[in-house]
Design a protein around this motif. Sequence first.
Motif, PDB file in Angstrom:
ATOM      1  N   UNK A 259      33.689 -11.779  21.760  1.00 36.54           N
ATOM      2  CA  UNK A 259      33.874 -13.205  22.013  1.00 36.54           C
ATOM      3  C   UNK A 259      33.004 -14.112  21.157  1.00 36.54           C
ATOM      4  N   UNK A 260      31.759 -13.718  20.920  1.00 39.01           N
ATOM      5  CA  UNK A 260      30.815 -14.678  20.357  1.00 39.01           C
ATOM      6  C   UNK A 260      30.121 -14.251  19.069  1.00 39.01           C
ATOM      7  N   UNK A 261      29.972 -12.948  18.828  1.00 42.16           N
ATOM      8  CA  UNK A 261      29.002 -12.519  17.827  1.00 42.16           C
ATOM      9  C   UNK A 261      29.345 -12.970  16.414  1.00 42.16           C
ATOM     10  N   UNK A 262      30.620 -13.075  16.076  1.00 41.70           N
ATOM     11  CA  UNK A 262      30.990 -13.514  14.729  1.00 41.70           C
ATOM     12  C   UNK A 262      31.541 -14.933  14.717  1.00 41.70           C
ATOM     13  N   UNK A 263      31.314 -15.672  15.814  1.00 39.89           N
ATOM     14  CA  UNK A 263      31.822 -17.046  15.869  1.00 39.89           C
ATOM     15  C   UNK A 263      30.697 -17.972  16.333  1.00 39.89           C
ATOM     16  N   UNK A 264      30.794 -18.506  17.548  1.00 40.22           N
ATOM     17  CA  UNK A 264      29.813 -19.506  17.980  1.00 40.22           C
ATOM     18  C   UNK A 264      28.425 -18.919  18.167  1.00 40.22           C
ATOM     19  N   UNK A 265      28.328 -17.618  18.469  1.00 42.29           N
ATOM     20  CA  UNK A 265      27.014 -17.033  18.706  1.00 42.29           C
ATOM     21  C   UNK A 265      26.095 -17.095  17.509  1.00 42.29           C
ATOM     22  N   UNK A 266      26.666 -17.026  16.303  1.00 39.75           N
ATOM     23  CA  UNK A 266      25.811 -16.940  15.114  1.00 39.75           C
ATOM     24  C   UNK A 266      25.621 -18.287  14.417  1.00 39.75           C
ATOM     25  N   UNK A 267      26.013 -19.369  15.067  1.00 42.26           N
ATOM     26  CA  UNK A 267      25.965 -20.666  14.398  1.00 42.26           C
ATOM     27  C   UNK A 267      24.554 -21.032  13.943  1.00 42.26           C
ATOM     28  N   UNK A 268      23.526 -20.641  14.697  1.00 39.33           N
ATOM     29  CA  UNK A 268      22.152 -20.992  14.335  1.00 39.33           C
ATOM     30  C   UNK A 268      21.463 -19.924  13.484  1.00 39.33           C
ATOM     31  N   UNK A 269      22.200 -18.902  13.084  1.00 37.58           N
ATOM     32  CA  UNK A 269      21.564 -17.786  12.385  1.00 37.58           C
ATOM     33  C   UNK A 269      20.892 -18.210  11.089  1.00 37.58           C
ATOM     34  N   UNK A 270      21.570 -19.012  10.279  1.00 37.62           N
ATOM     35  CA  UNK A 270      21.004 -19.381   8.975  1.00 37.62           C
ATOM     36  C   UNK A 270      19.728 -20.198   9.117  1.00 37.62           C
ATOM     37  N   UNK A 271      19.580 -20.916  10.236  1.00 42.08           N
ATOM     38  CA  UNK A 271      18.410 -21.762  10.413  1.00 42.08           C
ATOM     39  C   UNK A 271      17.278 -21.046  11.135  1.00 42.08           C
ATOM     40  N   UNK A 272      17.605 -20.236  12.145  1.00 42.20           N
ATOM     41  CA  UNK A 272      16.556 -19.605  12.933  1.00 42.20           C
ATOM     42  C   UNK A 272      15.932 -18.394  12.242  1.00 42.20           C
ATOM     43  N   UNK A 273      16.716 -17.662  11.462  1.00 40.02           N
ATOM     44  CA  UNK A 273      16.185 -16.454  10.829  1.00 40.02           C
ATOM     45  C   UNK A 273      14.937 -16.740   9.997  1.00 40.02           C
ATOM     46  N   UNK A 274      14.958 -17.698   9.074  1.00 39.83           N
ATOM     47  CA  UNK A 274      13.731 -17.941   8.291  1.00 39.83           C
ATOM     48  C   UNK A 274      12.584 -18.495   9.120  1.00 39.83           C
ATOM     49  N   UNK A 275      12.893 -19.216  10.196  1.00 36.93           N
ATOM     50  CA  UNK A 275      11.823 -19.730  11.059  1.00 36.93           C
ATOM     51  C   UNK A 275      11.167 -18.582  11.819  1.00 36.93           C
ATOM     52  N   UNK A 276      11.962 -17.646  12.309  1.00 35.40           N
ATOM     53  CA  UNK A 276      11.393 -16.481  12.981  1.00 35.40           C
ATOM     54  C   UNK A 276      10.544 -15.666  12.008  1.00 35.40           C
ATOM     55  N   UNK A 277      10.964 -15.596  10.747  1.00 37.63           N
ATOM     56  CA  UNK A 277      10.149 -14.933   9.727  1.00 37.63           C
ATOM     57  C   UNK A 277       8.833 -15.682   9.519  1.00 37.63           C
ATOM     58  N   UNK A 278       8.923 -16.974   9.407  1.00 35.10           N
ATOM     59  CA  UNK A 278       7.757 -17.806   9.081  1.00 35.10           C
ATOM     60  C   UNK A 278       6.658 -17.665  10.114  1.00 35.10           C
ATOM     61  N   UNK A 279       7.031 -17.547  11.383  1.00 35.93           N
ATOM     62  CA  UNK A 279       6.042 -17.495  12.462  1.00 35.93           C
ATOM     63  C   UNK A 279       5.848 -16.079  13.017  1.00 35.93           C
ATOM     64  N   UNK A 280       6.249 -15.093  12.231  1.00 34.60           N
ATOM     65  CA  UNK A 280       5.985 -13.689  12.578  1.00 34.60           C
ATOM     66  C   UNK A 280       6.486 -13.326  13.976  1.00 34.60           C
ATOM     67  N   UNK A 281       7.718 -13.698  14.285  1.00 39.46           N
ATOM     68  CA  UNK A 281       8.302 -13.345  15.577  1.00 39.46           C
ATOM     69  C   UNK A 281       8.659 -11.858  15.563  1.00 39.46           C
ATOM     70  N   UNK A 282       8.181 -11.133  16.556  1.00 41.31           N
ATOM     71  CA  UNK A 282       8.405  -9.688  16.604  1.00 41.31           C
ATOM     72  C   UNK A 282       9.755  -9.318  17.199  1.00 41.31           C
ATOM     73  N   UNK A 283      10.116  -9.978  18.315  1.00 45.16           N
ATOM     74  CA  UNK A 283      11.322  -9.605  19.067  1.00 45.16           C
ATOM     75  C   UNK A 283      12.022 -10.874  19.523  1.00 45.16           C
ATOM     76  N   UNK A 284      13.363 -10.883  19.439  1.00 41.20           N
ATOM     77  CA  UNK A 284      14.181 -11.966  19.981  1.00 41.20           C
ATOM     78  C   UNK A 284      15.104 -11.368  21.038  1.00 41.20           C
ATOM     79  N   UNK A 285      15.014 -11.905  22.256  1.00 38.21           N
ATOM     80  CA  UNK A 285      15.841 -11.453  23.373  1.00 38.21           C
ATOM     81  C   UNK A 285      16.982 -12.432  23.565  1.00 38.21           C
ATOM     82  N   UNK A 286      18.230 -11.934  23.612  1.00 39.96           N
ATOM     83  CA  UNK A 286      19.430 -12.769  23.618  1.00 39.96           C
ATOM     84  C   UNK A 286      20.353 -12.378  24.770  1.00 39.96           C
TER      85      UNK A 286
END
Length: 620
Positions: free
Chosen positions: A334-361
Amino acid sequence: MQKRKKILAGVLAGTLVLSACPFALAASYNDSSVTGGSAQWQAWVSQWDTTATDYTKVSLTPGADETQLNFAWYSKSESGKTATPVVHFGTDKNSLTAFTGTSGQVDTSLTDGVAYNYNHVVVTGLKANTTYYYTVEKNGVQTEVQEYKTGSFDSVKILYVGDPQIGASKGQTQGSDTLKGDSGAGNTAARNDSFAWNRTLEIASAQNPDLNFIISAGDQVNKTGKAKEEEYAGYLSASVLAGLPVATTIGNHDSLNPDYSYHFNNPNNTGYGETEAGGDYYYSYGEGLFIVLNTNNYNVAEHEKTIQQAVASDPDATWRIVTIHQDIYGTGLDHSDTDGMILRTQLTPIFDKYDIDVVLQGHDHTYSRSKLLYGDGQTHGTYEFRLNDEGTDYDWNNAYNTQTDEKIPLYPEESDTAGTAAHDAFQADNGCYTIEDTTGNTVVNPKGTLYMTANSASGSKFYELIAAQQDYIAARSQNWLPSYSVIEMDDDSFSIITYQVTETGKTEAIDDAFTIQKTDGADVATLTAGGQTYYRLRDAAAAVNGTASQFNVVWNNGVVLTTGAAYTDAVPSSDPTTGSAVSLTLSVDGKSVTTGAMLANGNYYVTADFLATLGVSLGA
């Protein structure tokens, strides 16, 4: 603020393949009349009228840190009486200490026109491995005494669940009836799902009696933009919740009403990422810093400010764990290749920048565990989701490019050539990640982030897995059974394993335990400013000597850095606590490079992003 971190070297790469998927309906659900056993189910049905209309259940939430506990509950507004937001709490049930908080009026459109007040109280001074007792006041009258036990603050155990979504089974068949989502006791879907939610929590807590708290990845209830108090009543009726706090996340079904903010007293509300339900918050517990983002608000700049605040509040936390509802790396149809990933391009580098270890979804009503992922370092578009024209729900059919305002159909018709092209470009742009090269189910000092997606803990609604498993997924499951994960965390290890609950009440592991370890390496002095961590350059050079990422740094009328060469100088002995922000221009293999830095006691401190350009990754 100064701290010490550990450092290691690594150069990593990865690839991806994405594919489009059509919209799907929920395929199955947990029928509580079958799994409940005749006597238990009939008892639940017989008291449902009372359960569904009692909006005054108490909710517990982790406090700002492990020494605090937050309370919230409703009390009826009665003539001649005022709300009394008071919790009586202590180790002696006959001599409890009063803690007073705040109260306010609940929107009566949510409660059938009946006036209620919400009460929020924070209890402080908790100690590890201690049995406490509490009561709360409802208009001056104390409730029955409840027991609350703390566990270890050094070795923490957490129950992680996804989408209880009480009421989501509406439209499903139960015997000869169709489950309904009506108001009050007429919400037979909520009756079904709250029984199953209670059942899962009882089974999980019996298996893990030493739980510290629960993390819910969102969609506690089902109705979107409508009054749903009977669903909250069913959710909060679970007996386990009287003694176990839940750090809830705002899901899309929770997002469009203020009742979430009445029922849950979250700590450290930042005022960022807000919808009608509330916004981002954070808390510390043991060795973990937990950051909860309301990703129904697509302003990622605000979410980054929350992360900055959280990191600044606890820069020495070994683990940085983010919870979001939308699964930006999931695998459901339902979501993983559509609305679920809408923030992927923005959140991925931010999670990298602040050394996020785990993301729970949550969100996708399937189970998955990702490989370890980090950004690809490329420039990508930015996207958002919007409400429908009536403002009553989200527009599930379209994403929007925030830079061009282009409308992107998530399910374009075959004849829609332009829409198909926009959709394909959107999916291709979301290939913004790199897969870390690791082996086995125990990893040491990884660079990437682990993304978990939880299936429904109540089984109120399940979705199919997407046909072609994405390359970023390490393991996934959909067995049409409620499930939950158990996290164990201490100062050098984070481990997670996931179980499903069978129709007979047995628990079965559906994935191997996955463990992240952080080992001692060379000490690296750091400075923190504005939520950003800076690492002393000379320490970093000494730390990676003898590795593939070694580099030498010297002063020769400026900082000169040579990759592939061993560091030959001494490591500074002082550890300053403050520094000055500067723009550092240095020579890297003969080329001039400029980067943001901190200067303290004549030594430069640089960001993890800069060190990553040298092939150096960081571990806490």
